[in-house]
Design an enzyme around this catalytic site. Sequence first.
Site, PDB file in Angstrom:
ATOM      1  N   HIS A   1      45.857  43.289  47.872  1.00  0.00           N
ATOM      2  CA  HIS A   1      45.340  42.868  46.573  1.00  0.00           C
ATOM      3  C   HIS A   1      44.997  44.035  45.641  1.00  0.00           C
ATOM      4  CE1 HIS A   1      45.077  38.782  48.147  1.00  0.00           C
ATOM      5  NE2 HIS A   1      44.431  39.270  49.201  1.00  0.00           N
TER       6      HIS A   1
ATOM      7  N   GLU B   1      42.727  44.636  52.331  1.00  0.00           N
ATOM      8  CA  GLU B   1      42.461  44.174  50.971  1.00  0.00           C
ATOM      9  C   GLU B   1      43.066  45.109  49.937  1.00  0.00           C
ATOM     10  OE1 GLU B   1      41.000  41.237  49.867  1.00  0.00           O
ATOM     11  OE2 GLU B   1      41.380  40.772  51.956  1.00  0.00           O
TER      12      GLU B   1
ATOM     13  N   HIS C   1      34.738  39.481  50.867  1.00  0.00           N
ATOM     14  CA  HIS C   1      36.075  39.394  51.437  1.00  0.00           C
ATOM     15  C   HIS C   1      37.057  40.180  50.581  1.00  0.00           C
ATOM     16  CE1 HIS C   1      39.294  36.679  53.523  1.00  0.00           C
ATOM     17  NE2 HIS C   1      39.705  37.927  53.380  1.00  0.00           N
TER      18      HIS C   1
END
Length: 215
Positions: A115, A111, A72
Site C-alpha cells: 500500500h 504494508e 493495520h
Amino acid sequence: MKSGVFIAFMMMILIAIAAGASRHRSSQAAQGQPGVFDYYLLTLSWSPEFCHSPSHADKPECESGHNGFVVHGLWPQYAQGYPEHCSHAPGLANPGEMADIMPDAGLVTHEWSTHGTCSGLDAESYFKLLRQAFASVRIPARLAAPHEMFSVPPQEVKNEFVKANPNLSTDNFTVSCGNNYLTAVSLCMTKNLKPTACQNLRDCRANVIRVTPVK
C-alpha cells in the site's frame, strides 16, 4: 428468423455478463501509479479479537502486550477499488521503529510494499504520515481497554467515535466484523488527513456485534 432472434438475445446476455464482470473487477485491487488515488483509509484492527484465536498466539502483535486498537495500515483508495504494489521503492531500514503502533515488523514491511508504495511518498514520509493519522483519532473510552465482553450495534461504534472526535461524522467511518465480532474500525481521510466520506466500502451488516475484551 427465430434462430436470428435467439442469437441476438444470447449476444445481449453475454454482453451484460461481461459488463458486470468488468464492474466487479473495477472494485478490486489494481496495479496503480504512485500518488494517483482519491483518499486514504486508516484501518485500526481490534487486537483482542485477532489474538483471541489460538493460531495467532505466537504472532508478534499478540506477544507484545499491546491491547485495543493497533494500526493495520494507511491505504490509498480509489472511489472504486484501490491500487497495490505501485513501485519497488525501498521500505524502512528498521521496521521495528513502528512497533509502538504496529507491533509486527513483518506487517510494516508488507504494508509498505503493498500500500505505501502507492502513496507517492518515500517510506520515511509515509510512515510519518501514518503516525500523524493515527494520532489525530481519539479512541472512545468504552473501546480503549474494555475488560468485559459487551455487545453493541455497529452504528453505535461509529457514534462513539464521533462523540470522541466531534470533527468527524459517521460517514467517515466503516466498521468491520467477523462472525459477529468486532475486527476493525476504519477512517476515510484526504491526502492531507482531513476527514472525508467513505466511498463504496464494505461495512459490517450485523445488527449487533460483540467486542472481545482486553486481557
